[in-house]
Design a protein around this motif. Sequence first.
Motif, mmCIF file in Angstrom:
data_model
loop_
_atom_site.group_PDB
_atom_site.id
_atom_site.type_symbol
_atom_site.label_atom_id
_atom_site.label_comp_id
_atom_site.label_asym_id
_atom_site.label_seq_id
_atom_site.Cartn_x
_atom_site.Cartn_y
_atom_site.Cartn_z
ATOM 1 N N ARG A 175 0.823 -1.210 0.000
ATOM 2 C CA ARG A 175 0.000 0.000 0.000
ATOM 3 C C ARG A 175 0.860 1.265 0.000
ATOM 4 O O ARG A 175 0.515 2.267 -0.641
ATOM 5 N N HIS A 178 1.945 1.786 -3.505
ATOM 6 C CA HIS A 178 0.834 2.367 -4.270
ATOM 7 C C HIS A 178 0.747 3.873 -4.025
ATOM 8 O O HIS A 178 0.554 4.657 -4.969
ATOM 9 N N GLU A 179 0.857 4.250 -2.773
ATOM 10 C CA GLU A 179 0.781 5.674 -2.422
ATOM 11 C C GLU A 179 1.898 6.445 -3.134
ATOM 12 O O GLU A 179 1.678 7.534 -3.672
ATOM 13 N N THR A 185 -5.410 1.526 -4.250
ATOM 14 C CA THR A 185 -5.529 0.143 -3.791
ATOM 15 C C THR A 185 -6.991 -0.276 -3.785
ATOM 16 O O THR A 185 -7.849 0.439 -3.246
ATOM 17 N N SER A 187 -9.361 -3.707 -2.584
ATOM 18 C CA SER A 187 -9.246 -4.861 -1.687
ATOM 19 C C SER A 187 -10.215 -5.958 -2.102
ATOM 20 O O SER A 187 -11.430 -5.791 -1.994
ATOM 21 N N ALA A 227 -8.173 2.431 0.905
ATOM 22 C CA ALA A 227 -8.398 1.318 -0.021
ATOM 23 C C ALA A 227 -9.881 1.246 -0.386
ATOM 24 O O ALA A 227 -10.743 1.749 0.345
#
Length: 279
Positions: A175, A178-179, A185, A187, A227
């Motif tokens: 995560r 991703h940031e 993200t 889930s 997310a």
Amino acid sequence: MTQVPTHTLNDGQPLPAIGLGTYRLRGADGVRAVASGIDAGYRLLDTAVAYENEAEVGEGIRASGIDRDELVVTTKIRGRDHSADGAVRSVEGSLERLGLDRIDLVLIHWPNPSRDLYVDTWRGLVYLRERGLVGSIGVSNFTPAHLQRIIDETGVTPAVNQVELHPRFAQADLRAEHERLGIRTQSWSPLGARKPPFDEPAIAEAARAYDVTPAQVVLRWHVQLGAVPIPKSATAQRQASNLDVFGFELADAEMAAISALDDPSGRLWGGDPETHEEM
């Protein structure tokens, strides 16, 4: 009906903060489940070629009576269709089965690293986006190394990476990546379906404190992480309950206690993206 807030993806497109998963929703019951989910307020619908229910999702959309433009419809390209041309054929087939003239978000379902065709598949998705048949493009079950490779080789960053994520498998490092990259993200299996952590004190106590269900606590945890959870349910009551997570907020200590349930070996479905092959 619950009003769901939206995120803005790195390509400028909107993405609802929670979606309806449709895995195993098939036949007439599947059509009814999709329509009831839309009626409850879901505007993000998640399917895949491998789920073999794109036709039911499309029929559920039409049965709902909701304007198509209000919905974000997602599907995924399976491993047997990896390659640039295969991606084009896959999306054309999905459009036909869904009965739509565009798909809002298309993901590569798994990287299938032993075949080593996911970069070519990504190029096919870039082409489809340029043609206007696809709105946003992304991936699913990709590791940081897979992400970096497609970015380096094509110059195009995925809008989304959809991964297994739940309190017992929180994927904090992924995560964070991703940031850093500007990837949203998503889930899958957000409630930890095979072994839901609802009896864990961190979740049960929060449910009592806010007079909500343990599932709502877990879904709220996802939302506050940033997310986008995509819980699956076929029943109207549970669909509505899963969606109703925007009327309370978990405290920082409660978020930390739930995140502390993480176990690096907590993957439930056995699909390690470094080795898993989905065809």
